[in-house]
Design a protein around this motif. Structure first.
Motif, PDB file in Angstrom:
ATOM      1  N   GLY A  80       1.011  -1.035   0.113  1.00 54.83           N
ATOM      2  CA  GLY A  80      -0.423   0.484   0.010  1.00 54.83           C
ATOM      3  C   GLY A  80       0.959   1.417  -0.394  1.00 54.83           C
ATOM      4  O   GLY A  80       1.486   1.771  -0.784  1.00 54.83           O
ATOM      5  N   LYS A  81       0.998   1.993   1.121  1.00 55.10           N
ATOM      6  CA  LYS A  81       1.924   3.189   1.349  1.00 55.10           C
ATOM      7  C   LYS A  81       3.604   2.965   1.658  1.00 55.10           C
ATOM      8  O   LYS A  81       3.991   3.975   1.281  1.00 55.10           O
ATOM      9  CB  LYS A  81       1.663   3.817   2.574  1.00 55.10           C
ATOM     10  CG  LYS A  81      -0.296   4.316   2.413  1.00 55.10           C
ATOM     11  CD  LYS A  81      -0.630   4.898   3.829  1.00 55.10           C
ATOM     12  CE  LYS A  81      -2.119   5.750   3.492  1.00 55.10           C
ATOM     13  NZ  LYS A  81      -2.370   6.569   4.588  1.00 55.10           N
ATOM     14  N   VAL A  82       3.402   1.793   1.810  1.00 60.59           N
ATOM     15  CA  VAL A  82       5.188   1.263   1.559  1.00 60.59           C
ATOM     16  C   VAL A  82       5.371   0.434   0.859  1.00 60.59           C
ATOM     17  O   VAL A  82       4.571  -0.556   0.088  1.00 60.59           O
ATOM     18  CB  VAL A  82       5.772   0.972   2.846  1.00 60.59           C
ATOM     19  CG1 VAL A  82       5.261   2.308   4.004  1.00 60.59           C
ATOM     20  CG2 VAL A  82       4.647   0.164   4.039  1.00 60.59           C
ATOM     21  N   ALA A  83       6.953   0.076   0.559  1.00 57.27           N
ATOM     22  CA  ALA A  83       7.156  -0.888  -0.209  1.00 57.27           C
ATOM     23  C   ALA A  83       8.485  -1.211  -0.106  1.00 57.27           C
ATOM     24  O   ALA A  83       9.472  -0.380  -0.126  1.00 57.27           O
ATOM     25  CB  ALA A  83       7.459  -0.411  -1.773  1.00 57.27           C
ATOM     26  N   PHE A  84       8.601  -2.405  -0.149  1.00 63.22           N
ATOM     27  CA  PHE A  84      10.552  -3.257  -0.553  1.00 63.22           C
ATOM     28  C   PHE A  84      11.246  -3.623  -1.332  1.00 63.22           C
ATOM     29  O   PHE A  84      10.348  -4.453  -2.333  1.00 63.22           O
ATOM     30  CB  PHE A  84      10.765  -3.713   0.993  1.00 63.22           C
ATOM     31  CG  PHE A  84      10.060  -3.630   2.814  1.00 63.22           C
ATOM     32  CD1 PHE A  84      11.548  -3.105   3.483  1.00 63.22           C
ATOM     33  CD2 PHE A  84       9.165  -3.557   3.084  1.00 63.22           C
ATOM     34  CE1 PHE A  84      11.344  -2.530   4.400  1.00 63.22           C
ATOM     35  CE2 PHE A  84       8.716  -3.287   4.122  1.00 63.22           C
ATOM     36  CZ  PHE A  84      10.007  -2.750   5.001  1.00 63.22           C
ATOM     37  N   PHE A  85      12.428  -3.290  -2.304  1.00 62.60           N
ATOM     38  CA  PHE A  85      12.291  -3.767  -3.533  1.00 62.60           C
ATOM     39  C   PHE A  85      14.012  -4.278  -3.010  1.00 62.60           C
ATOM     40  O   PHE A  85      14.794  -3.453  -2.329  1.00 62.60           O
ATOM     41  CB  PHE A  85      12.087  -3.252  -4.451  1.00 62.60           C
ATOM     42  CG  PHE A  85      13.346  -2.672  -4.559  1.00 62.60           C
ATOM     43  CD1 PHE A  85      14.794  -2.095  -5.172  1.00 62.60           C
ATOM     44  CD2 PHE A  85      12.455  -0.647  -3.698  1.00 62.60           C
ATOM     45  CE1 PHE A  85      15.230  -0.165  -5.514  1.00 62.60           C
ATOM     46  CE2 PHE A  85      13.691   0.495  -4.359  1.00 62.60           C
ATOM     47  CZ  PHE A  85      14.224   0.190  -4.605  1.00 62.60           C
ATOM     48  N   HIS A  86      15.102  -5.003  -3.898  1.00 65.64           N
ATOM     49  CA  HIS A  86      16.291  -4.974  -3.732  1.00 65.64           C
ATOM     50  C   HIS A  86      17.091  -4.796  -4.123  1.00 65.64           C
ATOM     51  O   HIS A  86      16.418  -4.899  -5.993  1.00 65.64           O
ATOM     52  CB  HIS A  86      16.839  -6.699  -3.336  1.00 65.64           C
ATOM     53  CG  HIS A  86      15.905  -7.422  -2.104  1.00 65.64           C
ATOM     54  ND1 HIS A  86      15.823  -8.010  -1.612  1.00 65.64           N
ATOM     55  CD2 HIS A  86      17.315  -7.563  -1.229  1.00 65.64           C
ATOM     56  CE1 HIS A  86      15.356  -8.166   0.226  1.00 65.64           C
ATOM     57  NE2 HIS A  86      16.905  -8.134   0.368  1.00 65.64           N
ATOM     58  N   LEU A  87      18.066  -3.926  -4.760  1.00 66.50           N
ATOM     59  CA  LEU A  87      18.619  -3.039  -4.876  1.00 66.50           C
ATOM     60  C   LEU A  87      19.955  -4.131  -5.799  1.00 66.50           C
ATOM     61  O   LEU A  87      21.135  -4.071  -4.218  1.00 66.50           O
ATOM     62  CB  LEU A  87      18.956  -1.777  -5.368  1.00 66.50           C
ATOM     63  CG  LEU A  87      19.564  -1.138  -6.891  1.00 66.50           C
ATOM     64  CD1 LEU A  87      19.191   0.119  -6.359  1.00 66.50           C
ATOM     65  CD2 LEU A  87      20.808  -1.286  -6.026  1.00 66.50           C
ATOM     66  N   GLN A  88      20.056  -4.735  -6.820  1.00 62.52           N
ATOM     67  CA  GLN A  88      21.805  -5.145  -6.753  1.00 62.52           C
ATOM     68  C   GLN A  88      22.498  -4.441  -8.198  1.00 62.52           C
ATOM     69  O   GLN A  88      22.306  -4.180  -8.943  1.00 62.52           O
ATOM     70  CB  GLN A  88      21.192  -6.601  -8.015  1.00 62.52           C
ATOM     71  CG  GLN A  88      22.651  -7.511  -8.057  1.00 62.52           C
ATOM     72  CD  GLN A  88      21.555  -8.713  -8.941  1.00 62.52           C
ATOM     73  OE1 GLN A  88      21.383  -9.533  -7.987  1.00 62.52           O
ATOM     74  NE2 GLN A  88      22.040  -9.377  -9.979  1.00 62.52           N
ATOM     75  N   ASP A  89      23.616  -4.372  -7.707  1.00 59.64           N
ATOM     76  CA  ASP A  89      24.522  -4.142  -8.568  1.00 59.64           C
ATOM     77  C   ASP A  89      25.655  -5.245  -8.994  1.00 59.64           C
ATOM     78  O   ASP A  89      26.043  -5.729  -8.102  1.00 59.64           O
ATOM     79  CB  ASP A  89      25.354  -2.042  -7.983  1.00 59.64           C
ATOM     80  CG  ASP A  89      26.199  -3.041  -7.148  1.00 59.64           C
ATOM     81  OD1 ASP A  89      26.732  -3.945  -6.482  1.00 59.64           O
ATOM     82  OD2 ASP A  89      26.741  -1.306  -6.781  1.00 59.64           O
ATOM     83  N   PRO A  90      26.718  -4.877 -10.049  1.00 60.48           N
ATOM     84  CA  PRO A  90      27.637  -5.631  -9.705  1.00 60.48           C
ATOM     85  C   PRO A  90      28.522  -6.154  -8.565  1.00 60.48           C
ATOM     86  O   PRO A  90      28.353  -7.384  -8.542  1.00 60.48           O
ATOM     87  CB  PRO A  90      29.188  -4.929 -10.709  1.00 60.48           C
ATOM     88  CG  PRO A  90      28.047  -3.704 -11.375  1.00 60.48           C
ATOM     89  CD  PRO A  90      27.469  -3.144 -10.413  1.00 60.48           C
ATOM     90  N   THR A  91      28.510  -5.331  -7.069  1.00 56.47           N
ATOM     91  CA  THR A  91      29.367  -6.184  -6.104  1.00 56.47           C
ATOM     92  C   THR A  91      27.936  -6.326  -5.954  1.00 56.47           C
ATOM     93  O   THR A  91      28.942  -6.828  -4.678  1.00 56.47           O
ATOM     94  CB  THR A  91      29.511  -4.844  -5.491  1.00 56.47           C
ATOM     95  OG1 THR A  91      28.499  -4.057  -5.555  1.00 56.47           O
ATOM     96  CG2 THR A  91      30.735  -4.134  -6.499  1.00 56.47           C
ATOM     97  N   GLY A  92      26.566  -6.814  -5.647  1.00 53.32           N
ATOM     98  CA  GLY A  92      25.682  -7.423  -4.094  1.00 53.32           C
ATOM     99  C   GLY A  92      24.471  -6.869  -4.319  1.00 53.32           C
ATOM    100  O   GLY A  92      23.928  -5.997  -5.076  1.00 53.32           O
ATOM    101  N   LYS A  93      24.049  -6.616  -3.356  1.00 53.35           N
ATOM    102  CA  LYS A  93      22.439  -6.542  -2.854  1.00 53.35           C
ATOM    103  C   LYS A  93      22.347  -5.756  -1.644  1.00 53.35           C
ATOM    104  O   LYS A  93      22.814  -6.433  -0.868  1.00 53.35           O
ATOM    105  CB  LYS A  93      21.759  -8.327  -3.578  1.00 53.35           C
ATOM    106  CG  LYS A  93      20.220  -7.982  -3.754  1.00 53.35           C
ATOM    107  CD  LYS A  93      20.200  -9.253  -3.756  1.00 53.35           C
ATOM    108  CE  LYS A  93      19.939 -10.151  -2.791  1.00 53.35           C
ATOM    109  NZ  LYS A  93      19.246 -11.624  -3.241  1.00 53.35           N
ATOM    110  N   ILE A  94      21.416  -5.422  -2.425  1.00 60.00           N
ATOM    111  CA  ILE A  94      20.874  -4.578  -0.694  1.00 60.00           C
ATOM    112  C   ILE A  94      19.323  -3.849  -0.452  1.00 60.00           C
ATOM    113  O   ILE A  94      18.872  -3.834  -1.742  1.00 60.00           O
ATOM    114  CB  ILE A  94      21.872  -3.760  -0.375  1.00 60.00           C
ATOM    115  CG1 ILE A  94      21.431  -3.171   1.389  1.00 60.00           C
ATOM    116  CG2 ILE A  94      20.990  -1.737  -1.042  1.00 60.00           C
ATOM    117  CD1 ILE A  94      22.087  -1.800   1.840  1.00 60.00           C
TER     118      ILE A  94
END
Length: 510
Positions: A80-94
């Motif tokens: 709804g009013k909030v969301a979580f996602f994982h961001l991945q770059d060449p060095t890892g994920k957060i």
């Protein structure tokens, strides 16, 4: 043509793609660029993990530091009013936390049009969630590149092997092990360069298109140069050019090169592959054995952290001093179980080759028959590092003859896990002997052997100016990477292996 019409014209738009395109159109209508180039990042994901993984939540709140990251959205959960996602770059994920109140309702509405697979830029601070997960609290999430195609379901990689190799770009996104293999490959090549540089070798470059293919017995690819109206061949090896440099006065040279051989494809063979070749004046094949033990153990430690590595359930020990050394004929007896009488008598050797289901070509030399027995009965059993040396002269057209026995050469091959990893020998620098060997190869080519060596008059001329005694070696980089990454197929370690064309695509590459 509008975006939706352009993609629909490709006749391959399923419902998922259509939904993504409609979202993209909505973003465009809102004035959002789908592929802007105005976001600059200042932080890699690995930096955050390296510096703040152990930092408590209260300390993170006191930092007052803003980070700018960019990467691909590889998961997304919306509440709804909030969301979580994982961001991945060449060095890892957060993990990234997005709240409507932090972005403003308008920008949060735009964010809701983003999809898994989109490349985004994030600006925010660090905090810990109720489950204590280190997370970026986003103040800004900008679209950098819209993904029109969905990533494979269940973020754990592509299951179909053929698709993984053909669409390596997707494989690298969703398969952590694929990324790891090629990161290790880079470390291996870098370590090889550093090792040879430290030993005083000079890196050089030699032609990939050659008027005469040489340096190995293999069928070449042919091409044609229009302006010069001449046939050229993609190189099967750089050897003869590198040895010309020894004639010219360089004493230690190497090249990490692409070779091309018009032969079959298997788990160990790709028509285009990478080799290291190096040449060392005033050294012999025994010096190369010692250097190889040192070099391979160094590379193994640099790539994996240890001189022992597990490959397909077997522990391979590359610690210097623990490598085996056997002559070619000793290996036929001790490992292949063949008596000297069997492999030295031509008719007996030929009968044994046929018994094991191998074809014998009319007039085939004894050394070639012995090599077939070696391939069948010895090579698969060479699991730990084995140097097999003193190969028959019949199968070694560029190697120096042994001074005590002219029927064998001062050559070795290195075998690990039942496959050849490296080939080396004391170099033949007698121009008369070399010319005779070439002529023998020409006779074999005229008799139908497509892999026999060509005559190279210019190379013989170079030897006539005088080449110092030397030793040279080739190392299969792809097979070395297979070994050090526990990869069963060469296609696992080549970014874009050659594949049969997709139906109707005309694409014979990846």
């Amino acid at each position: 043509m509008p975006l939706l019409e352009a993609l629909q014209a490709r006749d391959e738009l399923n419902q998922v793609l259509k939904t993504r395109v409609e979202k993209a159109c909505t973003l465009l209508d809102s004035g959002i660029q789908l592929y802007p180039n105005n976001f600059s990042k200042d932080t890699q994901v690995s930096y955050i993990w390296d510096n703040y993984n152990e930092t408590e939540g209260e300390e993170l709140e006191k930092l007052g530091k803003t980070f700018r990251l960019a990467g691909r959205m590889v998961s997304l959960r919306s509440f709804g009013k909030v969301a979580f996602f994982h961001l991945q770059d060449p060095t890892g994920k957060i993990q990234v936390y997005v709240a409507r109140d932090d972005l403003t309702p308008e920008f949060y509405t735009i964010f809701k049009k983003y999809d898994i697979g989109d490349i985004v830029g994030v600006e925010g601070e660090l905090f810990r969630t109720k489950t204590d997960e280190l997370t970026v609290k986003a103040h800004k999430v900008e679209l950098i590149s819209k993904s029109m195609r969905p990533l494979p379901e269940k973020y754990h990689g592509l299951k179909d092997v053929e698709t993984r190799y053909r669409q390596r770009y997707v494989d690298l996104i969703v398969t952590p092990r694929a990324r790891e293999i090629f990161q290790v490959r880079t470390r291996i090549v870098r370590a090889l360069r550093n090792f040879l540089d430290d030993k005083g070798f000079m890196e050089v470059e030699t032609p990939m298109m050659q008027p005469i293919p040489g340096g190995a017995t293999a069928k070449p690819f042919e091409t044609h140069h229009n302006a010069l109206d001449m046939k050229l061949y993609l190189r099967i090896a750089p050897e003869l050019y590198l040895k010309r440099l020894l004639v010219g006065g360089f004493e230690k040279v190497y090249e990490i090169n692409r070779n091309f051989r018009n032969e079959g494809i298997s788990t160990q063979h790709n028509p285009e592959f990478t080799m290291l070749e190096f040449y060392w004046a005033y050294a012999n094949f025994e010096d190369l054995m010692d250097l190889t033990e040192e070099m391979f153990s160094h590379i193994c430690k640099e790539a994996t952290g240890d001189t022992k590595v597990e490959y397909q359930g077997q522990l391979i020990d590359m610690t210097p001093g623990k490598w085996f050394r056997l002559s070619f004929h000793e290996s036929l007896e001790k490992i292949g179980g063949i008596t000297a009488e069997q492999y030295t008598d031509y008719e007996s050797c030929k009968a044994l080759v046929k018994k094991h289901g191998e074809k014998v070509v009319e007039g085939e030399k004894l050394g070639k028959l012995q090599a077939k027995l070696f391939d069948l009965l010895v090579e698969p059993n060479l699991i730990q590092p084995h140097f097999i040396y003193h190969y028959p002269t019949d199968i070694s057209p560029l190697s120096r003859r042994n001074e005590q026995n002219p029927d064998i050469t001062d050559r070795f091959e290195l075998f690990i896990t039942g496959r050849e990893i490296s080939n080396a020998f004391s170099e033949l620098n007698d121009p008369v002997d070399q010319r005779c060997r070439f002529l023998e190869q020409v006779e074999e080519k005229d008799a139908g052997d497509e892999e026999a060596h060509f005559m190279d008059e210019d190379y013989v001329r170079a030897l006539e100016y005088g080449m110092p005694p030397a030793a040279g070696q080739g190392v299969g980089i792809d097979r070395l990477v297979m070994l050090l990454t526990d990869s069963p197929s060469i296609r696992e370690v080549i970014l874009f292996p050659l594949l049969r064309s997709e139906a109707g695509s005309g694409n014979g590459g990846a």
